[in-house]
Write a protein that holds these residues in place. Structure first.
Motif, PDB file in Angstrom:
ATOM      1  N   ASN A 171     -12.960 -18.268   7.471  1.00 17.44           N
ATOM      2  CA  ASN A 171     -13.565 -17.733   6.240  1.00 17.44           C
ATOM      3  C   ASN A 171     -14.015 -16.287   6.480  1.00 17.44           C
ATOM      4  O   ASN A 171     -13.946 -15.794   7.617  1.00 17.44           O
ATOM      5  CB  ASN A 171     -14.741 -18.615   5.754  1.00 17.44           C
ATOM      6  CG  ASN A 171     -15.786 -18.827   6.817  1.00 17.44           C
ATOM      7  OD1 ASN A 171     -16.427 -17.894   7.264  1.00 17.44           O
ATOM      8  ND2 ASN A 171     -15.950 -20.068   7.245  1.00 17.44           N
ATOM      9  N   GLY A 172     -14.483 -15.653   5.432  1.00 16.01           N
ATOM     10  CA  GLY A 172     -14.879 -14.243   5.540  1.00 16.01           C
ATOM     11  C   GLY A 172     -16.112 -14.043   6.409  1.00 16.01           C
ATOM     12  O   GLY A 172     -16.250 -13.024   7.084  1.00 16.01           O
ATOM     13  N   THR A 173     -17.002 -15.020   6.390  1.00 16.04           N
ATOM     14  CA  THR A 173     -18.210 -14.937   7.202  1.00 16.04           C
ATOM     15  C   THR A 173     -17.836 -14.973   8.688  1.00 16.04           C
ATOM     16  O   THR A 173     -18.378 -14.202   9.496  1.00 16.04           O
ATOM     17  CB  THR A 173     -19.166 -16.116   6.857  1.00 16.04           C
ATOM     18  OG1 THR A 173     -19.352 -16.113   5.441  1.00 16.04           O
ATOM     19  CG2 THR A 173     -20.488 -15.986   7.552  1.00 16.04           C
ATOM     20  N   THR A 195     -25.340  -6.641  -1.368  1.00 13.84           N
ATOM     21  CA  THR A 195     -24.134  -7.308  -0.886  1.00 13.84           C
ATOM     22  C   THR A 195     -24.422  -8.795  -0.842  1.00 13.84           C
ATOM     23  O   THR A 195     -25.547  -9.235  -1.062  1.00 13.84           O
ATOM     24  CB  THR A 195     -23.719  -6.797   0.512  1.00 13.84           C
ATOM     25  OG1 THR A 195     -22.511  -7.481   0.907  1.00 13.84           O
ATOM     26  CG2 THR A 195     -24.788  -7.064   1.574  1.00 13.84           C
ATOM     27  N   SER A 225     -22.901 -10.498   4.852  1.00 14.87           N
ATOM     28  CA  SER A 225     -22.706  -9.204   5.532  1.00 14.87           C
ATOM     29  C   SER A 225     -23.835  -8.962   6.526  1.00 14.87           C
ATOM     30  O   SER A 225     -23.618  -8.414   7.609  1.00 14.87           O
ATOM     31  CB  SER A 225     -22.681  -8.033   4.539  1.00 14.87           C
ATOM     32  OG  SER A 225     -22.058  -8.365   3.345  1.00 14.87           O
ATOM     33  N   VAL A 258     -19.914  -2.076   2.683  1.00 10.84           N
ATOM     34  CA  VAL A 258     -19.354  -3.165   1.867  1.00 10.84           C
ATOM     35  C   VAL A 258     -18.670  -2.544   0.651  1.00 10.84           C
ATOM     36  O   VAL A 258     -19.290  -1.775  -0.088  1.00 10.84           O
ATOM     37  CB  VAL A 258     -20.469  -4.133   1.407  1.00 10.84           C
ATOM     38  CG1 VAL A 258     -19.885  -5.237   0.524  1.00 10.84           C
ATOM     39  CG2 VAL A 258     -21.189  -4.724   2.612  1.00 10.84           C
ATOM     40  N   ASP A 286     -16.844  -4.503   5.470  1.00 10.55           N
ATOM     41  CA  ASP A 286     -16.795  -5.765   4.741  1.00 10.55           C
ATOM     42  C   ASP A 286     -15.979  -5.514   3.471  1.00 10.55           C
ATOM     43  O   ASP A 286     -16.477  -4.973   2.482  1.00 10.55           O
ATOM     44  CB  ASP A 286     -18.211  -6.245   4.406  1.00 10.55           C
ATOM     45  CG  ASP A 286     -18.207  -7.591   3.677  1.00 10.55           C
ATOM     46  OD1 ASP A 286     -17.165  -7.956   3.112  1.00 10.55           O
ATOM     47  OD2 ASP A 286     -19.263  -8.253   3.657  1.00 10.55           O
ATOM     48  N   CYS A 339     -14.409  -7.956   1.815  1.00 14.49           N
ATOM     49  CA  CYS A 339     -14.172  -9.279   1.211  1.00 14.49           C
ATOM     50  C   CYS A 339     -13.857  -9.165  -0.278  1.00 14.49           C
ATOM     51  O   CYS A 339     -13.218 -10.039  -0.845  1.00 14.49           O
ATOM     52  CB  CYS A 339     -15.375 -10.183   1.459  1.00 14.49           C
ATOM     53  SG  CYS A 339     -15.468 -10.713   3.181  1.00 14.49           S
ATOM     54  N   LYS A 396     -11.954 -14.968  -4.853  1.00 13.60           N
ATOM     55  CA  LYS A 396     -11.485 -13.656  -4.406  1.00 13.60           C
ATOM     56  C   LYS A 396     -10.050 -13.378  -4.907  1.00 13.60           C
ATOM     57  O   LYS A 396      -9.471 -14.183  -5.619  1.00 13.60           O
ATOM     58  CB  LYS A 396     -11.541 -13.583  -2.873  1.00 13.60           C
ATOM     59  CG  LYS A 396     -12.948 -13.820  -2.299  1.00 13.60           C
ATOM     60  CD  LYS A 396     -13.920 -12.754  -2.742  1.00 13.60           C
ATOM     61  CE  LYS A 396     -15.205 -12.692  -1.937  1.00 13.60           C
ATOM     62  NZ  LYS A 396     -15.986 -13.912  -1.873  1.00 13.60           N
ATOM     63  N   GLY A 428     -10.920 -19.192   3.827  1.00 15.52           N
ATOM     64  CA  GLY A 428     -10.152 -18.420   4.801  1.00 15.52           C
ATOM     65  C   GLY A 428     -10.639 -17.001   4.885  1.00 15.52           C
ATOM     66  O   GLY A 428     -11.418 -16.541   4.040  1.00 15.52           O
ATOM     67  N   TYR A 452     -25.643  -8.386  -6.587  1.00 10.53           N
ATOM     68  CA  TYR A 452     -26.433  -9.408  -5.934  1.00 10.53           C
ATOM     69  C   TYR A 452     -27.872  -8.920  -5.923  1.00 10.53           C
ATOM     70  O   TYR A 452     -28.111  -7.710  -5.929  1.00 10.53           O
ATOM     71  CB  TYR A 452     -26.026  -9.552  -4.453  1.00 10.53           C
ATOM     72  CG  TYR A 452     -24.569  -9.888  -4.252  1.00 10.53           C
ATOM     73  CD1 TYR A 452     -24.142 -11.224  -4.207  1.00 10.53           C
ATOM     74  CD2 TYR A 452     -23.615  -8.891  -4.080  1.00 10.53           C
ATOM     75  CE1 TYR A 452     -22.805 -11.531  -3.990  1.00 10.53           C
ATOM     76  CE2 TYR A 452     -22.279  -9.216  -3.872  1.00 10.53           C
ATOM     77  CZ  TYR A 452     -21.879 -10.533  -3.827  1.00 10.53           C
ATOM     78  OH  TYR A 452     -20.559 -10.845  -3.624  1.00 10.53           O
TER      79      TYR A 452
HETATM   80  C1  LIG Z   1     -19.267  -9.147   0.343  1.00  7.06           C
HETATM   81  C2  LIG Z   1     -18.975 -10.477   0.963  1.00  7.06           C
HETATM   82  N1  LIG Z   1     -19.000 -10.582   2.294  1.00  7.06           N
HETATM   83  C3  LIG Z   1     -18.736 -11.754   2.911  1.00  7.06           C
HETATM   84  C4  LIG Z   1     -18.432 -12.887   2.201  1.00  7.06           C
HETATM   85  C5  LIG Z   1     -18.203 -14.179   2.929  1.00  7.06           C
HETATM   86  O1  LIG Z   1     -16.934 -14.702   2.712  1.00  7.06           O
HETATM   87  P1  LIG Z   1     -16.666 -16.276   2.832  1.00  7.06           P
HETATM   88  O2  LIG Z   1     -17.257 -16.931   1.633  1.00  7.06           O
HETATM   89  O3  LIG Z   1     -15.172 -16.381   2.873  1.00  7.06           O
HETATM   90  O4  LIG Z   1     -17.311 -16.735   4.099  1.00  7.06           O
HETATM   91  C6  LIG Z   1     -18.394 -12.832   0.807  1.00  7.06           C
HETATM   92  C7  LIG Z   1     -18.074 -14.044   0.025  1.00  7.06           C
HETATM   93  O5  LIG Z   1     -18.531 -14.289  -1.039  1.00  7.06           O
HETATM   94  C8  LIG Z   1     -18.693 -11.602   0.172  1.00  7.06           C
HETATM   95  O6  LIG Z   1     -18.687 -11.498  -1.165  1.00  7.06           O
END
Ligand SMILES: Cc1ncc(COP(=O)(O)O)c(C=O)c1O
Length: 385
Positions: free
Chosen positions: A57-59, A83, A87, A129, A155, A157, A184, A191, A325
């Motif tokens: 995942n993105g995290t 953000t 992040s 970001v 970042d 994402c 996304k 992922g 956010y």
């Molecule tokens: C700016 C930003 N960074 C990181 C993430 C984390 O991604 P993930 O949900 O795939 O872990 C998100 C997801 O919403 C995001 O919007």
């Protein structure tokens, strides 16, 4: 009569996507097989990067980037106040301290002067970001990073397909993190991906992705050995072939989808830029947003109260507006670490009026008109001239 609900974002899955996943389900490899490498290669080509490492995942992409950069306790990482929490959390996972930078009132992106003012001898990284899909000011950030020996972990994402001075996001920073969550641009279910120009960083990312082990099962099978070595303390942040097959199929449509998002954004901007008491996200010269979100900012007196009422009225009109956010440090976890109101005044004032309008490639003209009419009507009722 209740009108059909218009969400702020949603995935698009077609028969090709479904067939791609089914094909993998019938194959011998469900995970860490040929689809992972193929998706990495396709994505690297798409963004113009030398290396791409697919993750769960993105995290995880952000966390692995922090690990690959060697960040740890005692280090400071600069993150914009506006953000998603991930992040900043990624820096916390490795024990680093987060310094929140303020944002620009027009682009809502990390403010370079704020970053400059936060740099100390302990600063090791900046996490710009690309909020909403808009690339940050990378030439100014890179000069600052070079001057102080900092690494940029971008970042992105929100921003696959975005461009900065003719370069695609993913080919600009030392490491760039992407997310393939269903809301996304493209999805793999869950992922993420990290892209980089550095072969060394790519190797570190791959090692940390799988427990700190330097080889994977397929490589050992091919080499005719069972032996492996764990050289560092890594994680299981792998992504399955099932997900990557979906990602590859989605990626084929991405150029068309980004073009569609740009068309929708241009439509919103055209009709909203002159609305009294409203500001749209500024797209500076030389930058092309990928428009993950279409954020607007309600300005003027009592923006927070007006925003809440506009949100409520648009929801009553079956329009799934959202807010991206609240400044990260206003969350309880960060307050408990000692951050408080007033830290980033511009971010707080931008947040007070923020509203994300529906934005995804399948949003049709009639739906977009409903969004605009509902927003205009709410503003006119609340702020009659
Ligand atoms: C700016 C930003 N960074 C990181 C993430 C984390 O991604 P993930 O949900 O795939 O872990 C998100 C997801 O919403 C995001 O919007």
């Amino acid at each position: 009569m209740r009108l059909e609900f218009i969400p702020y974002g949603q995935q698009t899955i077609d028969d090709d996507d479904i067939s791609s996943v089914i094909e993998v389900l019938r194959s011998p490899w469900l995970t860490t097989g040929p689809m992972v490498e193929a998706f990495e290669a396709d994505f690297a080509t798409y963004v113009g990067a030398s290396h791409a490492v697919a993750v769960s995942n993105g995290t995880a992409a952000l966390h692995l980037s922090m690990l690959a950069a060697g960040l740890g306790p005692g280090d400071e990482v600069i993150v914009p106040a506006i953000t998603f929490v991930a992040s900043a959390n990624a820096a916390r996972y490795v024990g680093a301290d987060v310094k929140f930078a303020d944002v620009d009132p027009e682009t809502f992106l990390i403010d370079v002067e704020s970053v400059r003012s936060l740099i100390t001898p302990r600063t090791k990284a900046i996490v710009p970001v690309d909020y909403g899909g808009m690339p940050c000011d990378y030439s100014a950030l890179q000069s600052l990073a070079d001057e102080h020996g900092l690494v940029i972990i971008e970042d992105a994402c929100h921003a696959p397909g975005a461009e900065y001075q003719g370069r695609r996001v993913g080919s600009i920073s030392s490491m760039t993190a992407f997310s393939f969550h269903p809301v996304k641009h493209i999805t793999t279910g869950e992922g993420g991906m990290v892209t980089t120009e550095s072969a060394e960083l790519a190797t570190r990312l791959r090692t940390f992705r799988s427990h700190g082990i330097t080889s994977d099962f397929r490589k050992r099978e091919a080499a005719g050995t069972w032996e492996f070595d764990q050289v560092d303390l890594g994680y299981n942040y792998r992504i399955a072939d099932i997900n990557c097959a979906l990602g590859r199929s989605q990626l084929e449509k991405q150029p068309t989808w980004v073009a569609k998002r740009r068309e929708i954004a241009a439509g919103y901007t055209e009709v909203l830029r002159d609305v009294e008491g409203l500001a749209v996200q500024h797209e500076p010269e030389g930058r092309l947003s990928a428009w993950h979100l279409y954020p607007v900012r309600i300005t003027g007196p009592e923006a927070a109260e007006v925003r809440r009422e506009v949100y409520t009225r648009m929801r009553a009109d079956s329009i799934g507006v959202n807010v991206h956010y609240r400044p990260v440090y206003l969350n309880t976890y960060y307050r408990q670490l000692g951050y408080s109101e007033g830290l980033c005044p511009v971010a707080e004032s931008v947040y007070a009026g923020l509203l994300s309008l529906p934005m995804w490639p399948g949003l049709d003209g009639a739906s977009q008109e409903r969004v605009v009419d509902s927003l205009r009507q709410a503003l006119a009722d609340l702020r009659p001239v």
